[in-house]
Design a protein around this motif. Structure first.
Motif, PDB file in Angstrom:
ATOM      1  N   ASP A  43       5.489  -5.153   7.351  1.00 41.57           N
ATOM      2  CA  ASP A  43       5.105  -6.444   6.775  1.00 41.57           C
ATOM      3  C   ASP A  43       4.830  -6.259   5.287  1.00 41.57           C
ATOM      4  O   ASP A  43       3.809  -5.713   4.898  1.00 41.57           O
ATOM      5  CB  ASP A  43       3.874  -6.980   7.496  1.00 41.57           C
ATOM      6  CG  ASP A  43       3.512  -8.396   7.074  1.00 41.57           C
ATOM      7  OD1 ASP A  43       4.090  -8.898   6.081  1.00 41.57           O
ATOM      8  OD2 ASP A  43       2.649  -8.997   7.741  1.00 41.57           O
ATOM      9  N   ALA A  44       5.761  -6.721   4.456  1.00 38.90           N
ATOM     10  CA  ALA A  44       5.619  -6.612   3.003  1.00 38.90           C
ATOM     11  C   ALA A  44       5.325  -7.975   2.386  1.00 38.90           C
ATOM     12  O   ALA A  44       5.645  -8.209   1.222  1.00 38.90           O
ATOM     13  CB  ALA A  44       6.887  -6.016   2.407  1.00 38.90           C
ATOM     14  N   THR A  45       4.681  -8.858   3.142  1.00 38.68           N
ATOM     15  CA  THR A  45       4.410 -10.210   2.654  1.00 38.68           C
ATOM     16  C   THR A  45       3.086 -10.335   1.916  1.00 38.68           C
ATOM     17  O   THR A  45       2.858 -11.337   1.260  1.00 38.68           O
ATOM     18  CB  THR A  45       4.394 -11.226   3.812  1.00 38.68           C
ATOM     19  OG1 THR A  45       3.342 -10.883   4.709  1.00 38.68           O
ATOM     20  CG2 THR A  45       5.719 -11.264   4.530  1.00 38.68           C
ATOM     21  N   TYR A  46       2.220  -9.344   2.065  1.00 39.59           N
ATOM     22  CA  TYR A  46       0.890  -9.390   1.443  1.00 39.59           C
ATOM     23  C   TYR A  46       0.128 -10.642   1.853  1.00 39.59           C
ATOM     24  O   TYR A  46      -0.557 -11.265   1.047  1.00 39.59           O
ATOM     25  CB  TYR A  46       0.994  -9.302  -0.087  1.00 39.59           C
ATOM     26  CG  TYR A  46       1.242  -7.906  -0.572  1.00 39.59           C
ATOM     27  CD1 TYR A  46       0.268  -7.180  -1.229  1.00 39.59           C
ATOM     28  CD2 TYR A  46       2.476  -7.297  -0.359  1.00 39.59           C
ATOM     29  CE1 TYR A  46       0.499  -5.892  -1.673  1.00 39.59           C
ATOM     30  CE2 TYR A  46       2.722  -6.018  -0.786  1.00 39.59           C
ATOM     31  CZ  TYR A  46       1.734  -5.319  -1.444  1.00 39.59           C
ATOM     32  OH  TYR A  46       1.973  -4.042  -1.870  1.00 39.59           O
ATOM     33  N   GLY A  47       0.277 -11.034   3.112  1.00 42.71           N
ATOM     34  CA  GLY A  47      -0.446 -12.177   3.648  1.00 42.71           C
ATOM     35  C   GLY A  47       0.197 -13.521   3.373  1.00 42.71           C
ATOM     36  O   GLY A  47      -0.311 -14.549   3.805  1.00 42.71           O
ATOM     37  N   ARG A  48       1.303 -13.532   2.659  1.00 42.02           N
ATOM     38  CA  ARG A  48       1.999 -14.791   2.374  1.00 42.02           C
ATOM     39  C   ARG A  48       2.883 -15.165   3.559  1.00 42.02           C
ATOM     40  O   ARG A  48       3.058 -14.406   4.493  1.00 42.02           O
ATOM     41  CB  ARG A  48       2.882 -14.667   1.127  1.00 42.02           C
ATOM     42  CG  ARG A  48       2.244 -14.138  -0.143  1.00 42.02           C
ATOM     43  CD  ARG A  48       1.092 -14.954  -0.620  1.00 42.02           C
ATOM     44  NE  ARG A  48       0.681 -14.772  -1.987  1.00 42.02           N
ATOM     45  CZ  ARG A  48       0.145 -13.702  -2.528  1.00 42.02           C
ATOM     46  NH1 ARG A  48       0.042 -12.580  -1.838  1.00 42.02           N
ATOM     47  NH2 ARG A  48      -0.272 -13.699  -3.772  1.00 42.02           N
ATOM     48  N   ARG A  49       3.473 -16.341   3.487  1.00 39.63           N
ATOM     49  CA  ARG A  49       4.385 -16.801   4.528  1.00 39.63           C
ATOM     50  C   ARG A  49       5.677 -15.983   4.495  1.00 39.63           C
ATOM     51  O   ARG A  49       6.218 -15.705   3.427  1.00 39.63           O
ATOM     52  CB  ARG A  49       4.710 -18.270   4.258  1.00 39.63           C
ATOM     53  CG  ARG A  49       5.514 -18.919   5.336  1.00 39.63           C
ATOM     54  CD  ARG A  49       5.706 -20.403   5.044  1.00 39.63           C
ATOM     55  NE  ARG A  49       7.090 -20.685   5.317  1.00 39.63           N
ATOM     56  CZ  ARG A  49       7.911 -21.311   4.503  1.00 39.63           C
ATOM     57  NH1 ARG A  49       7.494 -21.767   3.370  1.00 39.63           N
ATOM     58  NH2 ARG A  49       9.154 -21.496   4.845  1.00 39.63           N
ATOM     59  N   ALA A  52      11.827 -14.178   4.448  1.00 38.41           N
ATOM     60  CA  ALA A  52      13.047 -13.409   4.724  1.00 38.41           C
ATOM     61  C   ALA A  52      12.721 -12.266   5.671  1.00 38.41           C
ATOM     62  O   ALA A  52      11.649 -11.670   5.598  1.00 38.41           O
ATOM     63  CB  ALA A  52      13.637 -12.858   3.430  1.00 38.41           C
ATOM     64  N   VAL A  53      13.651 -11.996   6.563  1.00 40.24           N
ATOM     65  CA  VAL A  53      13.547 -10.871   7.489  1.00 40.24           C
ATOM     66  C   VAL A  53      14.721  -9.958   7.175  1.00 40.24           C
ATOM     67  O   VAL A  53      15.877 -10.380   7.176  1.00 40.24           O
ATOM     68  CB  VAL A  53      13.598 -11.348   8.953  1.00 40.24           C
ATOM     69  CG1 VAL A  53      13.546 -10.165   9.906  1.00 40.24           C
ATOM     70  CG2 VAL A  53      12.477 -12.332   9.235  1.00 40.24           C
ATOM     71  N   ILE A  54      14.401  -8.695   6.875  1.00 39.43           N
ATOM     72  CA  ILE A  54      15.420  -7.714   6.514  1.00 39.43           C
ATOM     73  C   ILE A  54      15.561  -6.737   7.680  1.00 39.43           C
ATOM     74  O   ILE A  54      14.581  -6.116   8.093  1.00 39.43           O
ATOM     75  CB  ILE A  54      15.020  -6.974   5.226  1.00 39.43           C
ATOM     76  CG1 ILE A  54      14.834  -7.983   4.087  1.00 39.43           C
ATOM     77  CG2 ILE A  54      16.057  -5.909   4.873  1.00 39.43           C
ATOM     78  CD1 ILE A  54      14.134  -7.435   2.872  1.00 39.43           C
ATOM     79  N   HIS A  60      14.405  -0.537  11.718  1.00 44.21           N
ATOM     80  CA  HIS A  60      13.224  -1.141  11.114  1.00 44.21           C
ATOM     81  C   HIS A  60      13.506  -2.593  10.749  1.00 44.21           C
ATOM     82  O   HIS A  60      14.633  -2.954  10.400  1.00 44.21           O
ATOM     83  CB  HIS A  60      12.809  -0.373   9.858  1.00 44.21           C
ATOM     84  CG  HIS A  60      12.194   0.942  10.155  1.00 44.21           C
ATOM     85  ND1 HIS A  60      12.949   2.070  10.367  1.00 44.21           N
ATOM     86  CD2 HIS A  60      10.904   1.305  10.295  1.00 44.21           C
ATOM     87  CE1 HIS A  60      12.143   3.081  10.617  1.00 44.21           C
ATOM     88  NE2 HIS A  60      10.890   2.652  10.586  1.00 44.21           N
ATOM     89  N   VAL A  61      12.463  -3.406  10.847  1.00 48.12           N
ATOM     90  CA  VAL A  61      12.532  -4.811  10.480  1.00 48.12           C
ATOM     91  C   VAL A  61      11.454  -5.034   9.423  1.00 48.12           C
ATOM     92  O   VAL A  61      10.293  -4.695   9.637  1.00 48.12           O
ATOM     93  CB  VAL A  61      12.307  -5.728  11.702  1.00 48.12           C
ATOM     94  CG1 VAL A  61      12.299  -7.189  11.290  1.00 48.12           C
ATOM     95  CG2 VAL A  61      13.372  -5.476  12.758  1.00 48.12           C
ATOM     96  N   ILE A  62      11.849  -5.593   8.283  1.00 47.56           N
ATOM     97  CA  ILE A  62      10.944  -5.768   7.157  1.00 47.56           C
ATOM     98  C   ILE A  62      10.775  -7.251   6.883  1.00 47.56           C
ATOM     99  O   ILE A  62      11.761  -7.989   6.790  1.00 47.56           O
ATOM    100  CB  ILE A  62      11.491  -5.056   5.906  1.00 47.56           C
ATOM    101  CG1 ILE A  62      11.766  -3.584   6.222  1.00 47.56           C
ATOM    102  CG2 ILE A  62      10.532  -5.202   4.732  1.00 47.56           C
ATOM    103  CD1 ILE A  62      12.606  -2.879   5.187  1.00 47.56           C
ATOM    104  N   LEU A  63       9.518  -7.680   6.755  1.00 49.79           N
ATOM    105  CA  LEU A  63       9.203  -9.068   6.436  1.00 49.79           C
ATOM    106  C   LEU A  63       8.936  -9.178   4.943  1.00 49.79           C
ATOM    107  O   LEU A  63       8.203  -8.362   4.379  1.00 49.79           O
ATOM    108  CB  LEU A  63       7.976  -9.534   7.214  1.00 49.79           C
ATOM    109  CG  LEU A  63       8.010  -9.352   8.731  1.00 49.79           C
ATOM    110  CD1 LEU A  63       6.714  -9.869   9.339  1.00 49.79           C
ATOM    111  CD2 LEU A  63       9.210 -10.051   9.330  1.00 49.79           C
ATOM    112  N   SER A  64       9.523 -10.184   4.309  1.00 53.14           N
ATOM    113  CA  SER A  64       9.348 -10.387   2.880  1.00 53.14           C
ATOM    114  C   SER A  64       8.928 -11.827   2.604  1.00 53.14           C
ATOM    115  O   SER A  64       9.295 -12.742   3.354  1.00 53.14           O
ATOM    116  CB  SER A  64      10.657 -10.079   2.137  1.00 53.14           C
ATOM    117  OG  SER A  64      10.535 -10.389   0.767  1.00 53.14           O
TER     118      SER A  64
END
Length: 91
Positions: A43-49, A52-54, A60-64
């Motif tokens: 989770d690379a959103t830093y608490g934001r909505r 994008a899903v990478i 691995h699945v990364i949230l942006s």
């Protein structure tokens, strides 16, 4: 090895990315849930909505918190249209 900024100074190797998708559909939500259960969700959103899903070739699945179009534009080397981390701070 080329890196792409996915927001807030976080970088991902361009060569490892399989897909950059929107998180709105049920299948993508299932992919996120499965990745969380397997322990490969980043989770690379830093608490934001999540915008994008990478999906990476390593599983691995990364949230942006930036739009998929912005991520793909950065991967292609195109200049941003103005969306930046400062824009996300207001949310």
């Amino acid at each position: 090895m080329r890196l792409v900024n996915i927001g807030f100074g976080n970088m991902v190797s361009v060569g490892r990315i399989i897909a950059v998708v929107s998180p709105d559909s049920a299948p993508i939500k299932r992919i996120i849930s499965d990745a969380r259960d397997r322990g490969v969700l980043i989770d690379a959103t830093y608490g934001r909505r999540t915008r994008a899903v990478i999906v990476c070739d390593s599983g691995h699945v990364i949230l942006s918190a930036i739009q998929p179009e912005t991520v793909s534009g950065r991967m292609a080397g195109k200049p941003d249209r103005g969306e930046d981390e400062e824009d996300l701070e207001d949310e």
